[in-house]
Design an enzyme around this catalytic site. Structure first.
Site, PDB file in Angstrom:
ATOM      1  N   THR A 139      52.039   3.206 -13.012  1.00 21.40           N
ATOM      2  CA  THR A 139      51.669   2.329 -11.894  1.00 21.40           C
ATOM      3  C   THR A 139      50.195   2.447 -11.545  1.00 21.40           C
ATOM      4  OG1 THR A 139      53.905   2.402 -10.953  1.00 21.40           O
ATOM      5  CG2 THR A 139      52.107   1.822  -9.461  1.00 21.40           C
ATOM      6  N   SER A 173      56.182   4.483 -17.619  1.00 18.38           N
ATOM      7  CA  SER A 173      56.724   5.794 -17.986  1.00 18.38           C
ATOM      8  C   SER A 173      58.183   5.736 -18.418  1.00 18.38           C
ATOM      9  CB  SER A 173      56.564   6.793 -16.829  1.00 18.38           C
ATOM     10  OG  SER A 173      57.417   6.478 -15.759  1.00 18.38           O
ATOM     11  N   THR A 193      55.429   7.401 -12.468  1.00 15.53           N
ATOM     12  CA  THR A 193      56.228   8.341 -11.682  1.00 15.53           C
ATOM     13  C   THR A 193      57.676   8.442 -12.138  1.00 15.53           C
ATOM     14  OG1 THR A 193      56.742   6.621 -10.038  1.00 15.53           O
ATOM     15  CG2 THR A 193      54.792   7.996  -9.631  1.00 15.53           C
ATOM     16  N   ASP A 194      58.209   7.424 -12.801  1.00 15.49           N
ATOM     17  CA  ASP A 194      59.649   7.407 -13.061  1.00 15.49           C
ATOM     18  C   ASP A 194      60.112   8.563 -13.940  1.00 15.49           C
ATOM     19  OD1 ASP A 194      59.940   5.235 -11.473  1.00 15.49           O
ATOM     20  OD2 ASP A 194      60.254   3.778 -13.086  1.00 15.49           O
TER      21      ASP A 194
END
Length: 331
Positions: A12, A54, A85-86
């Site tokens: 992101t 990710s 972040t995932d």
């Protein structure tokens, strides 16, 4: 002036709006240019690895990241890795195992809003990551929302909140407050011996969350699919059903076939303890390995890593009975 390497993988923080939604597009140099005022305090070099969401970062990318860090770390005081972040917690955990005794700080960060967004959290997260990268505290860390978390203790717990990550079953390695970056020295990783890149991974690992009434025959399917390891999120402190649908008998069968089975708790906080209840003791007798207070991300990646080094079940048990980088509390 500290010399740092900024490695970018997409996520992101490097995304821009497209006809199909947000997608990573900014290069490492564009990212560095956008935060030029921040990087002026450091001697920062940049390197592009990927421009990936990710969700698409998998074991092959983990190996590429680890090998890049192994090649570059002698030239820098610290390394910052930007990442979506995932799956960031999985990457942080597996790098903690693959980069044995890494002698500099390796800090992973990202953001919930793109760096170009006027309300982005990316600049603050990078500020914290750069500070940690200059700390001379070796190890793999995740920096987010003014917290620095051990790579093996980070879990993403929110989808949109800026406080997206928590340090589970372990205090943060450091926090940012009015006094600056404050360290919890007692939990920082202890490096013993020289650096070793241990980047062999076994991807034939399956994660299963138990539900009441689960059909035990699913283990037969995993056996036919040649899985080498299974991580099970059991109930509570370590419960598995054995009435009518006997999961424990099936577990014993696959353990006898040489498949390594690690059992943790579905509960996010506190530890599993299979000695408390009858169901847990039966599971231990079947030959499973306790995960104690490990996060799911740490248990899965540690099993991939362990099976990459050996296929011997007893050796895998020994690995899980060892606390390498703060991933497990054994007492």
């Amino acid at each position: 002036m500290n010399k740092l390497l900024l490695i970018t993988t997409g996520g992101t923080i490097a995304s821009e709006q497209t006809d199909e939604g947000l997608a990573p597009s900014l290069s490492s140099q564009q990212l560095a240019d956008f935060i030029g005022g921040l990087t002026a305090e450091y001697d920062v070099e940049v390197e592009d690895l990927f421009q990936l969401d990710s969700s698409n970062i998998q074991p092959e990318e983990w190996q590429c990241i680890a090998r890049t860090i192994a090649r570059e770390y002698p030239n820098y005081d610290g390394i910052v890795l930007t990442h979506g972040t995932d799956t960031m917690a999985y990457t942080a955990a597996v790098l903690s195992f693959m980069l044995r005794n890494v002698p500099i700080p390796v800090v992973i960060t990202g953001s919930q809003l793109p760096i170009r967004h006027p309300l982005t959290d990316g600049v603050e997260n990078l500020r914290c990551a750069f500070a940690m990268a200059c700390s001379k505290k070796p190890g793999v860390y995740l920096a987010f929302d003014r917290k620095v978390i051990l790579g093996t203790r980070a879990v993403k717990v929110r989808t949109t909140g800026f406080d997206a990550f928590e340090s589970v079953n372990c205090p943060p390695a450091a926090v940012v407050d009015a006094g600056g970056l404050k360290f919890n020295e007692s939990i920082l990783p202890k490096m013993e011996g020289g650096f070793v890149l241990e980047d062999r991974l076994c991807t034939d690992v399956f994660l299963m969350k138990l539900i009441p009434g689960l059909n035990p025959e699913i283990f037969d399917m995993l056996l036919k699919m040649n899985y080498k390891g299974i991580v099970i999120e059991a109930f509570g402190a370590g419960g598995l059903n054995f009435i009518r649908r006997d999961l424990i008998a099936q577990l014993q069968k696959i353990v006898e076939y040489g498949i390594s089975v690690v059992v943790c708790s579905q509960c996010l906080y506190e530890r599993s303890d299979f000695t408390i209840y009858q169901a847990g003791q039966k599971a231990l007798q079947s030959g499973v390995v306790q995960g104690f207070d490990m996060t799911t991300e740490a248990a899965v990646t540690k099993l991939m890593w362990a099976l990459g080094q050996t296929e011997k079940s007893e050796e895998v048990k020994r690995v899980f009975a060892t606390n390498f980088v703060g991933e497990i509390s054994l007492t």
